[in-house]
Design an enzyme around this catalytic site. Sequence first.
Site, PDB file in Angstrom:
ATOM      1  N   ASP A  68      15.112 -19.422  21.336  1.00  0.00           N
ATOM      2  CA  ASP A  68      16.491 -18.922  21.257  1.00  0.00           C
ATOM      3  C   ASP A  68      16.565 -17.505  20.677  1.00  0.00           C
ATOM      4  O   ASP A  68      17.364 -16.681  21.120  1.00  0.00           O
ATOM      5  CB  ASP A  68      17.370 -19.889  20.438  1.00  0.00           C
ATOM      6  CG  ASP A  68      16.836 -20.098  19.031  1.00  0.00           C
ATOM      7  OD1 ASP A  68      15.612 -20.259  18.890  1.00  0.00           O
ATOM      8  OD2 ASP A  68      17.625 -20.075  18.070  1.00  0.00           O
TER       9      ASP A  68
ATOM     10  N   MET B 184       0.312  -6.344  14.143  1.00  0.00           N
ATOM     11  CA  MET B 184       1.036  -5.532  13.133  1.00  0.00           C
ATOM     12  C   MET B 184       0.532  -5.807  11.719  1.00  0.00           C
ATOM     13  O   MET B 184       0.705  -4.996  10.819  1.00  0.00           O
ATOM     14  CB  MET B 184       2.531  -5.837  13.194  1.00  0.00           C
ATOM     15  CG  MET B 184       3.214  -5.215  14.368  1.00  0.00           C
ATOM     16  SD  MET B 184       4.978  -5.252  14.055  1.00  0.00           S
ATOM     17  CE  MET B 184       5.581  -4.828  15.667  1.00  0.00           C
TER      18      MET B 184
ATOM     19  N   GLY C 194      -2.517  -3.308  12.149  1.00  0.00           N
ATOM     20  CA  GLY C 194      -1.314  -2.483  12.015  1.00  0.00           C
ATOM     21  C   GLY C 194      -1.370  -1.423  10.927  1.00  0.00           C
ATOM     22  O   GLY C 194      -0.326  -0.891  10.540  1.00  0.00           O
TER      23      GLY C 194
ATOM     24  N   GLY D 278      11.191 -11.779  14.981  1.00  0.00           N
ATOM     25  CA  GLY D 278      11.696 -11.549  13.623  1.00  0.00           C
ATOM     26  C   GLY D 278      12.059 -10.087  13.434  1.00  0.00           C
ATOM     27  O   GLY D 278      12.212  -9.332  14.412  1.00  0.00           O
ATOM     28  N   GLY D 279      12.162  -9.678  12.177  1.00  0.00           N
ATOM     29  CA  GLY D 279      12.571  -8.311  11.865  1.00  0.00           C
ATOM     30  C   GLY D 279      11.650  -7.256  12.457  1.00  0.00           C
ATOM     31  O   GLY D 279      12.128  -6.226  12.967  1.00  0.00           O
ATOM     32  N   ALA D 280      10.353  -7.494  12.407  1.00  0.00           N
ATOM     33  CA  ALA D 280       9.411  -6.491  12.907  1.00  0.00           C
ATOM     34  C   ALA D 280       9.557  -6.320  14.420  1.00  0.00           C
ATOM     35  O   ALA D 280       9.565  -5.196  14.940  1.00  0.00           O
ATOM     36  CB  ALA D 280       7.986  -6.889  12.549  1.00  0.00           C
TER      37      ALA D 280
ATOM     38  N   LYS E  12      15.027  -6.317   4.605  1.00  0.00           N
ATOM     39  CA  LYS E  12      15.402  -5.298   5.604  1.00  0.00           C
ATOM     40  C   LYS E  12      16.800  -5.511   6.191  1.00  0.00           C
ATOM     41  O   LYS E  12      17.500  -4.544   6.502  1.00  0.00           O
ATOM     42  CB  LYS E  12      14.355  -5.250   6.724  1.00  0.00           C
ATOM     43  CG  LYS E  12      13.024  -4.667   6.256  1.00  0.00           C
ATOM     44  CD  LYS E  12      12.028  -4.526   7.370  1.00  0.00           C
ATOM     45  CE  LYS E  12      10.686  -4.084   6.804  1.00  0.00           C
ATOM     46  NZ  LYS E  12       9.664  -3.874   7.824  1.00  0.00           N
TER      47      LYS E  12
ATOM     48  N   ASP F  15       9.987   1.792  11.495  1.00  0.00           N
ATOM     49  CA  ASP F  15       8.917   0.906  11.976  1.00  0.00           C
ATOM     50  C   ASP F  15       8.585   1.164  13.450  1.00  0.00           C
ATOM     51  O   ASP F  15       7.420   1.188  13.844  1.00  0.00           O
ATOM     52  CB  ASP F  15       9.323  -0.569  11.817  1.00  0.00           C
ATOM     53  CG  ASP F  15       9.163  -1.055  10.381  1.00  0.00           C
ATOM     54  OD1 ASP F  15       8.367  -0.452   9.628  1.00  0.00           O
ATOM     55  OD2 ASP F  15       9.819  -2.041  10.013  1.00  0.00           O
TER      56      ASP F  15
ATOM     57  N   LYS G  12       0.828  -1.211   0.000  1.00  0.00           N
ATOM     58  CA  LYS G  12       0.000   0.000   0.000  1.00  0.00           C
ATOM     59  C   LYS G  12       0.864   1.264   0.000  1.00  0.00           C
ATOM     60  O   LYS G  12       0.355   2.378  -0.023  1.00  0.00           O
ATOM     61  CB  LYS G  12      -0.875   0.035   1.269  1.00  0.00           C
ATOM     62  CG  LYS G  12      -1.794  -1.156   1.413  1.00  0.00           C
ATOM     63  CD  LYS G  12      -3.242  -0.724   1.267  1.00  0.00           C
ATOM     64  CE  LYS G  12      -4.215  -1.859   1.472  1.00  0.00           C
ATOM     65  NZ  LYS G  12      -4.428  -2.689   0.290  1.00  0.00           N
TER      66      LYS G  12
HETATM   67  P1  NDP Z   1       9.862 -12.393  10.010  1.00  0.00           P
HETATM   68  O1  NDP Z   1       9.751 -13.433   8.963  1.00  0.00           O
HETATM   69  O2  NDP Z   1      11.173 -11.717  10.241  1.00  0.00           O
HETATM   70  O3  NDP Z   1       9.435 -13.037  11.446  1.00  0.00           O
HETATM   71  C1  NDP Z   1       8.336 -13.886  11.547  1.00  0.00           C
HETATM   72  C2  NDP Z   1       7.969 -14.124  13.007  1.00  0.00           C
HETATM   73  O4  NDP Z   1       6.750 -14.861  13.034  1.00  0.00           O
HETATM   74  C3  NDP Z   1       9.005 -14.960  13.790  1.00  0.00           C
HETATM   75  O5  NDP Z   1       9.019 -14.550  15.120  1.00  0.00           O
HETATM   76  C4  NDP Z   1       8.418 -16.378  13.650  1.00  0.00           C
HETATM   77  O6  NDP Z   1       8.790 -17.254  14.686  1.00  0.00           O
HETATM   78  C5  NDP Z   1       6.943 -16.082  13.764  1.00  0.00           C
HETATM   79  N1  NDP Z   1       6.132 -17.144  13.180  1.00  0.00           N
HETATM   80  C6  NDP Z   1       5.988 -17.445  11.862  1.00  0.00           C
HETATM   81  N2  NDP Z   1       5.149 -18.497  11.714  1.00  0.00           N
HETATM   82  C7  NDP Z   1       4.756 -18.857  12.967  1.00  0.00           C
HETATM   83  C8  NDP Z   1       3.875 -19.855  13.478  1.00  0.00           C
HETATM   84  N3  NDP Z   1       3.243 -20.706  12.667  1.00  0.00           N
HETATM   85  N4  NDP Z   1       3.669 -19.922  14.809  1.00  0.00           N
HETATM   86  C9  NDP Z   1       4.309 -19.067  15.653  1.00  0.00           C
HETATM   87  N5  NDP Z   1       5.154 -18.092  15.227  1.00  0.00           N
HETATM   88  C10 NDP Z   1       5.368 -18.001  13.908  1.00  0.00           C
HETATM   89  O7  NDP Z   1       8.701 -11.350   9.676  1.00  0.00           O
HETATM   90  P2  NDP Z   1       8.645  -9.787  10.118  1.00  0.00           P
HETATM   91  O8  NDP Z   1       9.085  -9.730  11.536  1.00  0.00           O
HETATM   92  O9  NDP Z   1       9.343  -8.956   9.117  1.00  0.00           O
HETATM   93  O10 NDP Z   1       7.075  -9.461   9.970  1.00  0.00           O
HETATM   94  C11 NDP Z   1       6.120  -9.961  10.906  1.00  0.00           C
HETATM   95  C12 NDP Z   1       4.747  -9.364  10.597  1.00  0.00           C
HETATM   96  O11 NDP Z   1       4.717  -7.974  10.871  1.00  0.00           O
HETATM   97  C13 NDP Z   1       4.308  -9.514   9.142  1.00  0.00           C
HETATM   98  O12 NDP Z   1       2.947  -9.953   9.137  1.00  0.00           O
HETATM   99  C14 NDP Z   1       4.419  -8.128   8.572  1.00  0.00           C
HETATM  100  O13 NDP Z   1       3.480  -7.880   7.546  1.00  0.00           O
HETATM  101  C15 NDP Z   1       4.109  -7.271   9.813  1.00  0.00           C
HETATM  102  N6  NDP Z   1       4.686  -5.908   9.731  1.00  0.00           N
HETATM  103  C16 NDP Z   1       3.820  -4.842   9.739  1.00  0.00           C
HETATM  104  C17 NDP Z   1       4.292  -3.545   9.676  1.00  0.00           C
HETATM  105  C18 NDP Z   1       3.329  -2.405   9.701  1.00  0.00           C
HETATM  106  O14 NDP Z   1       3.736  -1.280   9.388  1.00  0.00           O
HETATM  107  N7  NDP Z   1       2.082  -2.609  10.096  1.00  0.00           N
HETATM  108  C19 NDP Z   1       5.751  -3.255   9.595  1.00  0.00           C
HETATM  109  C20 NDP Z   1       6.580  -4.435   9.630  1.00  0.00           C
HETATM  110  C21 NDP Z   1       6.050  -5.724   9.681  1.00  0.00           C
HETATM  111  P3  NDP Z   1      10.151 -18.151  14.571  1.00  0.00           P
HETATM  112  O15 NDP Z   1      11.251 -17.247  14.978  1.00  0.00           O
HETATM  113  O16 NDP Z   1       9.927 -19.272  15.523  1.00  0.00           O
HETATM  114  O17 NDP Z   1      10.255 -18.603  13.139  1.00  0.00           O
END
Ligand code: NDP
Length: 284
Positions: free
Chosen positions: A165, A230, A253, A139-141, A76, A112, A26
């Site tokens: 971890d 988010m 978000g 994760g990254g967010a 990122k 962010d 968007k």
């Molecule tokens: P990443 O891929 O870096 O991280 C994903 C995270 O989700 C990890 O902590 C992962 O856990 C967890 N995860 C994924 N699948 C599962 C599951 N089945 N069960 C439990 N945990 C799970 O993604 P980002 O951090 O970059 O993004 C995360 C979300 O935030 C996205 O939906 C993105 O669209 C949103 N976002 C929104 C923004 C906004 O402006 N509104 C800005 C930035 C992001 P594990 O470490 O165990 O794999």
Amino acid sequence: VSDKYAEPLNGVDRYAVVGNPVEHSKSPLIHHAFALQTGQDIEYSRVLAPLDGFAMTVQSMRETGFKGANVTVPFKLEAFHLANHLSERAHDAGAVNTLLFNTESIVGDNTDGVGLIRDIEQNLGISFEQKKVLLIGAGGAAEGVLHPVLEQHPQLLVIANRSLDKALKMVKKVEDQGEYRFVSVNAYAFDDLKGQQFDIVINATSVGLTDTKLPLPRDIFAEGALAYDMMYGRETPFMDFARRHGAAKVSDGMGMLVEQAAESFFRWRNIRPLTAPVRAQLRA
Ligand code: NDP
């Protein structure tokens, strides 16, 4: 707003969101609205970078006169390493979502965190101060919002993640920096959350993308709690769970998305757009 980046334009400053996938972003809509509102003559497009070609794509963009870019999934971290200069918040986050191209350098920033804080504190009117906060995801967010959340002086911050971890690593980084001794910061597995209540619960995982449910205890929301996902654009299983199990306020978000974009726009154009009309436009 165009979907191409190789077309030369007549003196108009060009920006784009770079990602893979990127077609559903968007950001062009938001930046176009900001440009209209502030009278800035810019072009903002979407650029699909090959998964193994982020640096090359950025190079081509610089050569064809782009002034900056937003960076989205999955680049990122690469953007963080590509930048020659980092803002303090990008350095803290270990990730970059905003690039500024100068003749000699690439400056990396991360907006962010400020986007999340502005949406929760200013738009939703909920303060973090002395609150018990649960951040789900590592994760990254989650990394991007960690320091900005701690800067708001919560009483407690728990990071819960499927892979414990990663959450432990985030806590260790905070402890090593030693800046936030006034906040208790812990990492938990989902099972360890039993019996605990939080005032602000932020879902920073990507489970909403696949409509997966998080294994959260039903009594996780304290009285008056905010549940914030988010993910944006639709009701997620997390939001539905929160509505059914006592969260007083539930938000997606979208507001964060607009606020982080406004901060990027400010970095590029030195003018701060109003976000409320753009949030309303997107909701409509
Ligand atoms: P990443 O891929 O870096 O991280 C994903 C995270 O989700 C990890 O902590 C992962 O856990 C967890 N995860 C994924 N699948 C599962 C599951 N089945 N069960 C439990 N945990 C799970 O993604 P980002 O951090 O970059 O993004 C995360 C979300 O935030 C996205 O939906 C993105 O669209 C949103 N976002 C929104 C923004 C906004 O402006 N509104 C800005 C930035 C992001 P594990 O470490 O165990 O794999």
